[in-house]
Structures are given as structure tokens and as C-alpha cells.
Design a protein around this motif. Structure first.
Motif, PDB file in Angstrom:
ATOM      1  N   THR A  35      -2.708   1.210   5.986  1.00 22.74           N
ATOM      2  CA  THR A  35      -1.594   1.619   6.570  1.00 22.74           C
ATOM      3  C   THR A  35      -0.379   0.644   6.786  1.00 22.74           C
ATOM      4  OG1 THR A  35      -2.472   3.574   7.512  1.00 22.74           O
ATOM      5  CG2 THR A  35      -0.307   2.980   8.488  1.00 22.74           C
ATOM      6  N   LEU A  36       0.916   1.067   6.362  1.00 22.06           N
ATOM      7  CA  LEU A  36       2.039   0.089   6.187  1.00 22.06           C
ATOM      8  C   LEU A  36       2.843   0.743   7.368  1.00 22.06           C
ATOM      9  CD1 LEU A  36       3.855  -2.259   5.478  1.00 22.06           C
ATOM     10  CD2 LEU A  36       4.743  -0.917   3.481  1.00 22.06           C
ATOM     11  N   ILE A  37       3.324  -0.186   8.339  1.00 22.67           N
ATOM     12  CA  ILE A  37       4.218   0.508   9.467  1.00 22.67           C
ATOM     13  C   ILE A  37       5.480  -0.723   8.958  1.00 22.67           C
ATOM     14  CG2 ILE A  37       5.073   0.599  11.718  1.00 22.67           C
ATOM     15  CD1 ILE A  37       2.096   0.972  12.434  1.00 22.67           C
ATOM     16  N   ALA A  50       6.738  -6.003   8.938  1.00 19.24           N
ATOM     17  CA  ALA A  50       5.723  -5.214   8.110  1.00 19.24           C
ATOM     18  C   ALA A  50       4.281  -5.489   8.996  1.00 19.24           C
ATOM     19  CB  ALA A  50       5.605  -5.570   6.799  1.00 19.24           C
ATOM     20  N   THR A  51       3.630  -4.311   9.361  1.00 18.41           N
ATOM     21  CA  THR A  51       2.161  -4.341   9.826  1.00 18.41           C
ATOM     22  C   THR A  51       1.626  -3.744   8.899  1.00 18.41           C
ATOM     23  OG1 THR A  51       3.515  -4.208  12.088  1.00 18.41           O
ATOM     24  CG2 THR A  51       1.209  -3.798  11.941  1.00 18.41           C
ATOM     25  N   VAL A  52       0.636  -4.285   8.353  1.00 18.95           N
ATOM     26  CA  VAL A  52      -0.443  -3.636   7.632  1.00 18.95           C
ATOM     27  C   VAL A  52      -1.817  -3.642   8.169  1.00 18.95           C
ATOM     28  CG1 VAL A  52      -1.503  -3.499   5.002  1.00 18.95           C
ATOM     29  CG2 VAL A  52       0.850  -4.490   5.306  1.00 18.95           C
ATOM     30  N   GLY A  53      -2.606  -2.472   8.300  1.00 19.54           N
ATOM     31  CA  GLY A  53      -3.583  -2.389   9.008  1.00 19.54           C
ATOM     32  C   GLY A  53      -4.536  -0.997   8.614  1.00 19.54           C
ATOM     33  N   ALA A  59      -0.842   3.058  19.484  1.00 21.76           N
ATOM     34  CA  ALA A  59      -1.040   1.823  19.889  1.00 21.76           C
ATOM     35  C   ALA A  59      -0.447   0.741  18.840  1.00 21.76           C
ATOM     36  CB  ALA A  59      -2.524   1.255  20.186  1.00 21.76           C
ATOM     37  N   ASP A  60      -1.021   1.221  17.658  1.00 24.83           N
ATOM     38  CA  ASP A  60      -0.477   0.365  16.345  1.00 24.83           C
ATOM     39  C   ASP A  60       1.120   0.356  16.093  1.00 24.83           C
ATOM     40  OD1 ASP A  60      -2.939  -0.432  15.581  1.00 24.83           O
ATOM     41  OD2 ASP A  60      -3.233   1.486  14.328  1.00 24.83           O
ATOM     42  N   PHE A  61       1.741   1.537  16.718  1.00 23.54           N
ATOM     43  CA  PHE A  61       3.136   1.762  16.406  1.00 23.54           C
ATOM     44  C   PHE A  61       3.925   1.075  17.597  1.00 23.54           C
ATOM     45  CE2 PHE A  61       7.139   4.041  16.617  1.00 23.54           C
ATOM     46  CZ  PHE A  61       7.680   3.962  15.460  1.00 23.54           C
ATOM     47  N   GLU A  62       3.183   1.178  18.686  1.00 22.95           N
ATOM     48  CA  GLU A  62       3.887   0.450  19.823  1.00 22.95           C
ATOM     49  C   GLU A  62       3.926  -1.038  19.609  1.00 22.95           C
ATOM     50  OE1 GLU A  62       3.415  -0.026  24.779  1.00 22.95           O
ATOM     51  OE2 GLU A  62       1.960   0.938  23.453  1.00 22.95           O
ATOM     52  N   SER A  92       3.769   6.343  24.906  1.00 19.40           N
ATOM     53  CA  SER A  92       3.739   4.816  24.845  1.00 19.40           C
ATOM     54  C   SER A  92       5.205   4.380  24.528  1.00 19.40           C
ATOM     55  CB  SER A  92       2.600   4.103  24.064  1.00 19.40           C
ATOM     56  OG  SER A  92       2.707   4.350  22.658  1.00 19.40           O
ATOM     57  N   LEU A  93       5.499   4.876  23.486  1.00 21.31           N
ATOM     58  CA  LEU A  93       7.034   4.590  23.160  1.00 21.31           C
ATOM     59  C   LEU A  93       8.172   4.848  23.969  1.00 21.31           C
ATOM     60  CD1 LEU A  93       8.962   3.383  20.582  1.00 21.31           C
ATOM     61  CD2 LEU A  93       8.987   5.744  19.593  1.00 21.31           C
ATOM     62  N   VAL A  94       8.076   6.097  24.763  1.00 19.73           N
ATOM     63  CA  VAL A  94       8.823   6.564  25.695  1.00 19.73           C
ATOM     64  C   VAL A  94       8.897   5.423  26.984  1.00 19.73           C
ATOM     65  CG1 VAL A  94       9.353   8.356  27.346  1.00 19.73           C
ATOM     66  CG2 VAL A  94       8.700   8.903  25.043  1.00 19.73           C
TER      67      VAL A  94
END
Length: 201
Positions: A35-37, A50-53, A59-62, A92-94
């Protein structure tokens, strides 16, 4: 961008020759997905982060957004454009957005009360224009309005469509290499040419 498949072609490509384009093997071995964020800077045309995992959890997005905010700690306001994915409207984003405010905010209890009660209340809080972190959600079925989607199409054309990957780690390495190459050599702001005229008459 979720579910990017690490596909290894069973046979090598047949190279181009006069009168014939390159032929790509259609049979493949599937090695899993990544997944690429990614965060795209519309002013520079670069992929800032870029976060690839293997996952795209809350939690990944935060963690990705925290890294992004760490790049600009003095910015008075940060605007993010996202589609309506559930992790984009997470508790968590909030909480992260509330931490950036000068005064404490009572967020309530997730699923029960206050701002954290539902995805709709969380999205409304994240969209408040006078907060330091402001999220602009694209309308449903209109994620194409987000410029990162244009960049994802570049990723597909330049790397994913014809490449062969021996493992998820190999895929991750190639994605990161492409991002570095793109930022060095091809990055420029996208120029919108849609004038607002209805697409149908």
C-alpha cells in the motif's frame, strides 16, 4: 493507493524489433501486495512524503500525517485534500488535529458522543476552516479532483503496468526509486485545463 500487486512475470519480455513492440508475458506469479500512502505538493508537483507498507490502517495513516506535519512545524495552516476513505476520517486523525489547536477541545467518546461520535461528525470537525489542520474531502465518486490521483496514474504507467517484481520488498524499493527519480527530473505543478463547463450537453 491500496493493493499494489507484486507480480513477477513467468517469462522475460520479448524485446522490441522492427515492426513489433515489446511483448509482455501475461502469466505471472503473485507475491503479495503493498500500500502506498503519498502526499503530493500541488505547488511544487513533488511527492513530499511516501509511506509504502503492507497495510493501510488508521495507525499507518496517522503516522504518515505526523511525518508530514513534522516537515513544516511552523506552518500556520496545513490544507490536505483527501477522498472519503474511512481512515481519512478516523478518530486518531481528529485527535491529531485537536492537538494542533491552541485550546483544548472536548472530543467526546468514539461511537457515542461529541465530535468522535460518527464518521460524519469527525469529517465535519476536520473540515473546519479556522483549524490549523484543514481537510478538504472530495465529493463521493469524484476522487479524480485530488491531484494525487493524477500522480498515481503516472506511477501505473511508468512502473507498475509492465514491470516484474520478485517480492513485496522489491516492489517497495522500485516505488521509492521512482518517487526519487520523479521528484528530481519530472516534478512540476499540474496545470488544470478543465474550465468548469459541463462535460455533457
Amino acid at each position: 493507493m491500496t493493493g499494489i500487486q507484486a507480480l513477477e512475470r513467468r517469462m522475460p519480455d520479448i524485446p522490441m524489433k522492427p515492426g513489433r513492440c515489446t511483448q509482455v508475458e501475461f502469466e505471472y506469479i503473485r507475491h503479495g501486495t503493498q500500500t502506498l500512502i503519498a502526499s503530493f505538493n500541488v505547488a511544487t508537483g513533488e511527492v513530499d512524503l511516501a509511506t509504502v507498507g503492507p497495510t493501510r490502517t488508521e495507525a499507518d495513516f496517522e503516522a504518515h500525517i505526523r511525518q508530514l506535519l513534522a516537515q513544516c512545524p511552523q506552518a500556520p495552516k496545513v490544507h490536505l485534500v483527501m477522498d472519503c476513505l474511512n481512515t481519512h476520517q478516523s478518530a486518531s486523525l481528529v485527535r491529531l488535529a485537536a492537538q494542533l489547536e491552541s485550546q483544548a477541545i472536548d472530543l467526546g467518546v468514539k461511537g457515542r458522543s461529541g465530535i468522535l461520535r460518527s464518521m460524519a461528525t469527525r469529517a465535519a470537525f476536520l473540515s473546519v476552516p479556522n483549524h490549523r489542520l484543514v481537510v478538504h474531502f472530495t465529493p463521493k465518486h469524484c476522487s479524480w479532483l485530488n491531484q494525487i490521483e493524477l500522480w498515481f496514474s503516472i506511477l501505473v504507467r511508468k512502473l507498475l503496468r509492465r514491470s516484474s517484481f520478485t517480492s513485496p520488498a522489491h516492489l517497495k524499493q522500485k516505488i521509492i526509486e521512482l518517487i526519487d527519480y520523479f521528484n528530481r527530473t519530472m516534478a512540476k505543478p499540474f496545470k488544470w485545463n478543465y474550465t468548469g463547463k459541463p462535460l455533457i450537453s
